[in-house]
Write an enzyme that holds these catalytic residues in place. Structure first.
Site, PDB file in Angstrom:
ATOM      1  N   CYS A   1      49.707  -4.596  44.252  1.00  0.00           N
ATOM      2  CA  CYS A   1      48.599  -4.497  45.371  1.00  0.00           C
ATOM      3  C   CYS A   1      48.073  -3.171  45.710  1.00  0.00           C
ATOM      4  CB  CYS A   1      49.002  -5.290  46.445  1.00  0.00           C
ATOM      5  SG  CYS A   1      49.573  -7.071  46.251  1.00  0.00           S
TER       6      CYS A   1
ATOM      7  N   ARG B   1      50.706 -14.161  41.812  1.00  0.00           N
ATOM      8  CA  ARG B   1      51.716 -13.014  41.713  1.00  0.00           C
ATOM      9  C   ARG B   1      52.843 -13.499  42.545  1.00  0.00           C
ATOM     10  NH1 ARG B   1      50.135  -7.813  42.781  1.00  0.00           N
ATOM     11  NH2 ARG B   1      52.324  -7.375  42.226  1.00  0.00           N
TER      12      ARG B   1
ATOM     13  N   ARG C   1      50.248   4.627  45.800  1.00  0.00           N
ATOM     14  CA  ARG C   1      51.653   4.211  45.828  1.00  0.00           C
ATOM     15  C   ARG C   1      52.507   5.045  44.842  1.00  0.00           C
ATOM     16  NH1 ARG C   1      52.067  -2.016  45.730  1.00  0.00           N
ATOM     17  NH2 ARG C   1      54.241  -1.994  46.218  1.00  0.00           N
TER      18      ARG C   1
ATOM     19  N   LYS D   1      60.789 -13.197  45.109  1.00  0.00           N
ATOM     20  CA  LYS D   1      60.187 -12.364  43.909  1.00  0.00           C
ATOM     21  C   LYS D   1      60.524 -11.078  44.027  1.00  0.00           C
ATOM     22  CE  LYS D   1      55.921 -10.056  44.992  1.00  0.00           C
ATOM     23  NZ  LYS D   1      55.901  -8.819  44.730  1.00  0.00           N
ATOM     24  N   ASN D   2      60.834 -10.268  45.135  1.00  0.00           N
ATOM     25  CA  ASN D   2      61.343  -9.096  45.317  1.00  0.00           C
ATOM     26  C   ASN D   2      62.627  -8.578  45.083  1.00  0.00           C
ATOM     27  OD1 ASN D   2      58.634  -8.326  45.441  1.00  0.00           O
ATOM     28  ND2 ASN D   2      58.640  -7.825  47.668  1.00  0.00           N
TER      29      ASN D   2
ATOM     30  N   ASP E   1      55.126  -6.640  54.713  1.00  0.00           N
ATOM     31  CA  ASP E   1      54.578  -7.607  53.929  1.00  0.00           C
ATOM     32  C   ASP E   1      54.282  -8.799  55.109  1.00  0.00           C
ATOM     33  OD1 ASP E   1      57.115  -7.390  50.924  1.00  0.00           O
ATOM     34  OD2 ASP E   1      55.160  -6.347  51.863  1.00  0.00           O
TER      35      ASP E   1
END
Ligand code: EPZ
Length: 432
Positions: free
Chosen positions: A118, A399, A123, A24-25, A307
């Site tokens: 999230c 997600r 952030r 995903k990232n 994570d």
């Protein structure tokens, strides 16, 4: 209003093999970076996630044409007409901020608002914006909009105060078409950075040092399209290893990159799991009782990843002994603890530290995902718990995980995704 829940029946030993989804990232910054290319880009191994569909929506809004075909994304520059991303799209995920660099690189202009994602504590994006200013971008804020223009986007020497993953990615994507050379120091070293740079270099960019602390980008005039395969998702892989560790059993993961996971695999070994590695496969045998790990500290790559913190937390709930986790990357990343306590866990949180004392077994409960990895941690805990767990907040899971329930069941778990009405929901809440 009706909502979807996941009913997980615990107590099954897991067994089986799966192929791990694409990262995903990595897929998200690469999809944004496709904006920089003046030709068609074809991306393979793109996971089927709501965040990926959100990125596709942004690309189409800006005037690109992005088509998703299962796990392939075909992105072509039909006609870039827009330079503003709607607030609703910005709020959909953290990765919406990843369009800042590519839009400035290609269009020299961009209007965004604060990204969503999230809730892990504040952030901010100050490091992203400070770096853009050093490259000649004028930035002003008006009614929540961040309006950026770059008459003359030029290279710069940019020392990052902290190795921010997103800021590193935005600096790289802004610098590839800027004039002159950019030297980025104290860059994030996450493998997804190297994947982004490999994609851009394949499009004609000149990036060296990605994945190390200093990255040098030589600006070029334009980038062509390419065909590229996204790297494996190391956190999704870790999720399935931790689910098996919590439930017991033996699983085999295919399509992984074990070298990206050394620090997190070491913790599973320390907890008593038997791990075997062969090329892109990881075997885990968790038939022995687990033991606690005295101290785990989350840090930027290559240290233990933030994570993975909620995931190992779920594993250690039933490990013999007491261990401590220190979360140094985000201010508030223990929302899963309150839900684990409902399942009978013994965890005490003070600030950034969690002390976990193993219990014999967890029991099923009605719990709610508060963020992506916390939700996956609750499912892992439920796999090993006695009885049934009802997991809500599935939009968080969607997600970041491609077909979460199907993957879980293909490893021998029992998870059923169902829609419940508002009245059933109230009844569940009363019995929670
Ligand atoms: C990326 O988030 C990942 N998200 C996160 O994964 C991951 O937890 C994080 O990197 C750290 O590895 C994506 O790649 C989409 P940071 P990012 O900038 O880029 C502070 C998941 O579950 N900071 O490295 O937002 C920040 O508040 C997600 O897949 C500033 O202060 O992380 C944090 O405390 C969750 N100012 C720290 O730096 C800034 O301008 C690290 O953040 C930027 C960041």
């Amino acid at each position: 209003m009706a909502e979807e829940i996941l009913r997980i029946t615990g107590g099954q030993k897991l067994r089986g093999e799966i192929t791990v989804q694409g990262a995903k990232n990595s897929a998200l910054p690469i999809m944004a970076a496709a904006l920089l290319c003046s030709g068609e880009t074809v991306l393979h191994n793109v996971p089927r996630l709501t965040d990926v569909y959100a990125a596709s929506r942004i690309l189409n809004h800006l005037g690109m044409r992005c088509k998703m075909e299962e796990t392939t994304a075909v992105i072509s520059p039909e006609g870039l007409t827009q330079t503003e991303i709607p607030d609703a799209d910005m709020r959909a995920m953290r990765s919406s901020v990843m369009f800042l660099g590519p839009m400035l690189g290609r269009l020299r202009a961009c209007v965004i608002t604060m990204p969503g994602g999230c809730e892990l504590g504040p952030r901010p994006i100050d490091l992203h914006l400070d770096a853009m200013r050093q490259m000649g971008v004028q930035i002003r804020e008006s009614q929540g909009k961040i309006i950026c223009t770059a008459e003359h986007l030029h290279g710069a020497r940019i020392p990052l105060p902290i190795p921010s993953v997103g800021a590193t990615e935005n600096i790289i994507t802004a610098a590839v078409l800027a004039e002159g050379e950019t030297v980025l120091t104290n860059a994030a070293r996450e493998p997804e950075i190297a994947d982004l740079a490999a994609f851009l270099n394949q499009c004609g960019a000149r990036i060296t040092g990605a994945g190390e602390g200093t990255v040098v980008i030589e600006g070029v005039k334009s980038l062509h399209g390419t065909e590229y395969t996204v790297m494996p998702d190391r956190i999704a892989a870790y999720t399935w290893l931790c689910t098996c560790a919590a439930a017991g059993g033996t699983v085999c993961l295919k399509g992984t990159a074990p070298r990206d996971m050394e620090s997190s695999l070491a913790v599973l070994r320390a907890a008593g799991c038997r791990l075997g590695i062969c090329r892109d496969r990881i075997y885990l045998d968790s038939s022995q009782p687990l033991r606690s790990v005295r101290y785990i500290r989350t840090m930027p790559y290559p240290a233990f990843p933030t994570d993975a913190q909620a995931l190992i937390c779920a594993v250690l709930c039933t490990a013999q002994g007491t261990g401590m986790i220190e979360e140094t990357v985000f201010e508030s990343r223990y929302k899963h603890v309150g839900e684990l306590l409902r399942m009978g866990a013994d965890i005490r949180v003070s600030g950034r530290t969690a002390v976990i004392t193993g219990v014999r077994s967890l029991h099923g409960a009605s719990v709610e995902a508060m963020d992506l990895r916390g939700g996956a941690a609750l499912a892992a805990a439920a796999a090993g718990a006695e009885g049934e767990t009802v997991l809500r907040g599935l939009h968080h899971l969607d997600r970041g995980y491609d077909r979460f329930a199907e993957t879980f069941n293909s490893l021998g778990g029992i998870a059923k995704r169902t829609l419940i009405s508002a009245s059933e929901r109230e009844k569940n809440a009363l019995n929670a």
